[in-house]
Motif scaffolding. Structure first.
Motif, PDB file in Angstrom:
ATOM      1  N   ARG A 158       0.845  -1.327   0.045  1.00 18.14           N
ATOM      2  CA  ARG A 158       0.169   0.013  -0.146  1.00 18.14           C
ATOM      3  C   ARG A 158       0.773   1.589  -0.097  1.00 18.14           C
ATOM      4  NH1 ARG A 158      -3.174  -2.861   3.860  1.00 18.14           N
ATOM      5  NH2 ARG A 158      -1.983  -2.170   5.650  1.00 18.14           N
ATOM      6  N   LEU A 242     -12.892  -7.293  -3.340  1.00 24.23           N
ATOM      7  CA  LEU A 242     -12.082  -7.340  -1.571  1.00 24.23           C
ATOM      8  C   LEU A 242     -13.619  -7.820  -1.237  1.00 24.23           C
ATOM      9  CD1 LEU A 242     -10.211  -3.581  -1.895  1.00 24.23           C
ATOM     10  CD2 LEU A 242      -9.512  -6.472  -2.758  1.00 24.23           C
ATOM     11  N   GLY A 245     -14.848  -5.046   1.066  1.00 17.40           N
ATOM     12  CA  GLY A 245     -16.461  -4.036   0.451  1.00 17.40           C
ATOM     13  C   GLY A 245     -15.534  -2.734   0.227  1.00 17.40           C
ATOM     14  N   ALA A 246     -13.944  -2.384   1.069  1.00 18.61           N
ATOM     15  CA  ALA A 246     -13.239  -0.936   0.648  1.00 18.61           C
ATOM     16  C   ALA A 246     -12.772  -0.712  -0.885  1.00 18.61           C
ATOM     17  CB  ALA A 246     -12.060  -1.169   1.234  1.00 18.61           C
ATOM     18  N   ARG A 247     -12.899   0.607  -1.008  1.00 18.83           N
ATOM     19  CA  ARG A 247     -12.604   1.213  -2.002  1.00 18.83           C
ATOM     20  C   ARG A 247     -11.877   2.261  -2.047  1.00 18.83           C
ATOM     21  NH1 ARG A 247     -15.411  -0.571  -6.038  1.00 18.83           N
ATOM     22  NH2 ARG A 247     -13.830   1.343  -8.106  1.00 18.83           N
ATOM     23  N   LYS A 248     -10.296   1.870  -1.743  1.00 18.53           N
ATOM     24  CA  LYS A 248      -9.499   2.918  -1.354  1.00 18.53           C
ATOM     25  C   LYS A 248      -8.160   3.163  -2.526  1.00 18.53           C
ATOM     26  CE  LYS A 248      -8.730   1.398   3.194  1.00 18.53           C
ATOM     27  NZ  LYS A 248      -8.269   1.089   4.612  1.00 18.53           N
ATOM     28  N   PRO A 249      -8.335   4.297  -3.291  1.00 15.97           N
ATOM     29  CA  PRO A 249      -7.307   4.668  -4.332  1.00 15.97           C
ATOM     30  C   PRO A 249      -5.977   3.830  -4.628  1.00 15.97           C
ATOM     31  CG  PRO A 249      -8.521   6.587  -3.798  1.00 15.97           C
ATOM     32  CD  PRO A 249      -8.609   5.681  -2.353  1.00 15.97           C
ATOM     33  N   GLU A 252      -6.953   0.715  -4.997  1.00 18.17           N
ATOM     34  CA  GLU A 252      -7.310   0.390  -6.823  1.00 18.17           C
ATOM     35  C   GLU A 252      -5.978   0.138  -7.588  1.00 18.17           C
ATOM     36  OE1 GLU A 252     -10.810   2.210  -8.058  1.00 18.17           O
ATOM     37  OE2 GLU A 252     -11.013   2.444  -5.533  1.00 18.17           O
ATOM     38  N   ARG A 253      -4.952   1.954  -7.515  1.00 18.39           N
ATOM     39  CA  ARG A 253      -4.166   1.477  -8.734  1.00 18.39           C
ATOM     40  C   ARG A 253      -2.994   0.808  -8.610  1.00 18.39           C
ATOM     41  NH1 ARG A 253      -4.206   6.726  -6.021  1.00 18.39           N
ATOM     42  NH2 ARG A 253      -2.527   6.819  -4.635  1.00 18.39           N
ATOM     43  N   LEU A 262     -10.869  -3.587  -9.908  1.00 16.68           N
ATOM     44  CA  LEU A 262     -11.634  -3.751  -9.131  1.00 16.68           C
ATOM     45  C   LEU A 262     -13.810  -3.469  -9.475  1.00 16.68           C
ATOM     46  CD1 LEU A 262     -11.836  -4.197  -5.326  1.00 16.68           C
ATOM     47  CD2 LEU A 262     -11.999  -1.547  -5.160  1.00 16.68           C
ATOM     48  N   PRO A 264     -17.210  -3.096  -7.912  1.00 14.46           N
ATOM     49  CA  PRO A 264     -18.190  -2.836  -7.438  1.00 14.46           C
ATOM     50  C   PRO A 264     -19.342  -3.602  -7.015  1.00 14.46           C
ATOM     51  CG  PRO A 264     -18.647  -2.532 -10.242  1.00 14.46           C
ATOM     52  CD  PRO A 264     -17.444  -3.366  -9.890  1.00 14.46           C
ATOM     53  N   ARG A 266     -21.733  -4.402  -3.474  1.00 16.21           N
ATOM     54  CA  ARG A 266     -21.329  -5.374  -2.854  1.00 16.21           C
ATOM     55  C   ARG A 266     -22.097  -6.552  -2.654  1.00 16.21           C
ATOM     56  NH1 ARG A 266     -18.619  -4.116   1.808  1.00 16.21           N
ATOM     57  NH2 ARG A 266     -19.667  -5.815   3.346  1.00 16.21           N
TER      58      ARG A 266
END
Length: 273
Positions: A158, A242, A245-249, A252-253, A262, A264, A266
């Protein structure tokens, strides 16, 4: 008719990307689906019965939803615990597992001193002990269970700082001197650990071969797929799930760097989440 079913890769976090990366080289036409059960991470600390129930629940939903042509369990902890049960529960799905690379280590060692760097769950597993008895009885095999390395690898991926001072205590027990010989091979028995291999080389007290099984797992996947190998590139994107359900930039990069988008929604997550 073109088979558009994905090859599914499962891990507790991002470590299985080491295996997916090697598989992509060998299988450029396959559609890939990566599932990180990060809601359960780190699974090496789970009680075995609870983890086995979770694995069976997750795969029931994943196989129902995605109908994979094959499944790669890119996690030593998950496969050494649940591999047999999952194969019995889903006989129509080929499973490729990840186990500690003890056999090739025993074949390569010159000193006879091997260490297996793993999660505590993999170290405890009878499956691991049976591999040693079957393939490395002539060697001295030291099992080293790290409580923290998988999490440190995730932090590293990360882009978060991970110090040498944090890493060194996790690997120091791998290095043994005995009867004038030194450990010469360390088996990386968690798919997260290869992401830190370059760091390990810098802080190790002497050079060793850090054995990464990812390429061998990918080759086994090719053999398992056999005539089901795709010959035309998939028009569908390679996706990642994931379970948190996390969506962290940053995540994703990272996934994009492995060719994954990722997924989309849930509603696509396993029901137990």
């Amino acid at each position: 008719m073109k088979d558009v079913r994905p090859v599914l890769f499962y891990d507790s976090g991002l470590g299985g990307l080491t295996v997916l990366r090697e598989a992509r080289y060998l299988l450029p036409c396959e559609r890939l689906l990566y599932v990180a059960d990060d809601a359960a991470f780190p699974i090496g600390r789970w009680p075995e019965e609870d983890l086995l129930v979770r694995l069976q629940d997750q795969f029931t939903r994943l196989i129902e939803d995605h109908d994979p042509k094959a499944v790669v369990i890119a996690c030593n902890t998950a496969f050494t615990l649940g591999g047999v049960a999952l194969r019995e529960a889903f006989p129509g799905v080929p499973f490729v597992g990840t186990v500690p690379a003890i056999k090739p280590a025993a074949e390569r060692t010159a000193s006879g001193l091997i260490s297996v760097l793993a999660t505590p769950g993999t170290v405890r597993r009878a499956y691991t002990r049976s591999l040693i008895e079957s393939f490395a009885a002539q060697c001295h095999v030291r099992l080293v269970g790290s409580d923290n390395l998988a999490e440190l690898a995730e932090q590293h991926l990360r882009g978060e700082p991970v110090s040498d001072e944090a890493l060194l205590p996790e690997i120091s027990d791998c290095f043994l001197e005995q009867n004038g010989q030194r450990t010469d091979i360390v088996v990386l028995a968690c798919t997260h650990y290869p992401f830190l291999a370059n760091r390990f080389r810098k802080i190790a007290p002497w050079p060793v071969d850090w054995l990464d099984p990812a390429e061998a797992i990918a080759r086994q996947l090719v053999r398992v797929l056999g005539q089901d190998l795709a010959s035309v590139p998939s028009e569908s994107p390679d996706l990642a799930i994931l379970t948190s359900g996390a969506r962290k930039p940053a995540i994703e990069r990272l996934l994009a760097g492995f060719g994954l988008a990722l997924m989309p929604g849930r509603e696509l997550m396993p029901k137990s989440i």
